[in-house]
Motif scaffolding. Structure first.
Motif, PDB file in Angstrom:
ATOM      1  N   GLY A  88       0.819  -1.172  -0.037  1.00 48.15           N
ATOM      2  CA  GLY A  88       0.003  -0.100   0.126  1.00 48.15           C
ATOM      3  C   GLY A  88       0.778   1.377   0.054  1.00 48.15           C
ATOM      4  O   GLY A  88       0.147   2.329  -0.037  1.00 48.15           O
ATOM      5  N   ALA A  89       2.164   1.091   0.055  1.00 51.61           N
ATOM      6  CA  ALA A  89       2.917   2.385  -0.074  1.00 51.61           C
ATOM      7  C   ALA A  89       2.940   2.957  -1.513  1.00 51.61           C
ATOM      8  O   ALA A  89       2.687   2.603  -2.381  1.00 51.61           O
ATOM      9  N   THR A  90       3.319   4.305  -1.477  1.00 50.97           N
ATOM     10  CA  THR A  90       3.186   5.028  -2.635  1.00 50.97           C
ATOM     11  C   THR A  90       4.686   5.134  -3.282  1.00 50.97           C
ATOM     12  O   THR A  90       5.651   5.303  -2.385  1.00 50.97           O
ATOM     13  N   VAL A  91       4.812   5.128  -4.431  1.00 52.94           N
ATOM     14  CA  VAL A  91       6.245   5.010  -5.036  1.00 52.94           C
ATOM     15  C   VAL A  91       6.145   6.292  -5.919  1.00 52.94           C
ATOM     16  O   VAL A  91       5.277   6.685  -6.816  1.00 52.94           O
ATOM     17  N   LEU A  92       7.221   7.496  -5.814  1.00 52.97           N
ATOM     18  CA  LEU A  92       7.377   8.551  -6.622  1.00 52.97           C
ATOM     19  C   LEU A  92       8.419   8.228  -7.476  1.00 52.97           C
ATOM     20  O   LEU A  92       9.508   7.892  -7.010  1.00 52.97           O
ATOM     21  N   PRO A  93       8.436   8.780  -8.835  1.00 55.68           N
ATOM     22  CA  PRO A  93       9.431   8.568  -9.612  1.00 55.68           C
ATOM     23  C   PRO A  93      10.721   9.423  -9.085  1.00 55.68           C
ATOM     24  O   PRO A  93      10.450  10.289  -8.824  1.00 55.68           O
TER      25      PRO A  93
END
Length: 132
Positions: free
Chosen positions: A42-47
């Motif tokens: 559920g974590a978010t990945v940012l480029p």
């Protein structure tokens, strides 16, 4: 390094070469048996290619100038070390040798020098009488 960088974006994802960021359902449509997946719980990945504030152009300019910063960034602690830095740059060709061109420096701060003053014209002329 983004040589031969081919990318595609949609409203739900972004992918380039073998890398994908986006919604699982859209990415899994492109997956093969060799696709490595990581469950982020559920974590978010940012480029990592997002750079909201860059001074890359400034960095290119200062590479051809004399570093007049005080420690820990540069070598200038007093008038003598400032003049030494200028002489070194002049002798190493860190200026355009075209007539009328100046020897340029960056990071100069007179308040960080032992003398707490600017160098005099005579002191600067001791570096070169022909290159301003």
């Amino acid at each position: 390094q983004f040589r031969n960088w081919h990318h595609r974006a949609s409203s739900r994802g972004f992918w380039w070469e073998n890398h994908c960021i986006g919604e699982t359902s859209e990415i899994m449509q492109k997956a093969t048996d060799e696709t490595r997946t990581v469950d982020l719980s559920g974590a978010t990945v940012l480029p990592g290619i997002v750079d909201p504030h860059s001074h890359l152009d400034l960095q290119a300019v200062v590479q051809s100038q004399t570093d007049l910063n005080a420690p820990p960034i540069g070598p200038v602690v007093d008038i003598a070390s400032l003049l030494d830095a200028l002489r070194t740059s002049l002798n190493n060709g860190h200026y355009s040798s075209e007539p009328g061109e100046w020897l340029l420096g960056w990071g100069y701060d007179d308040t960080m020098m032992a003398e707490k003053r600017h160098p005099t014209r005579e002191e600067l002329d001791s570096v070169s009488a022909t290159v301003p």
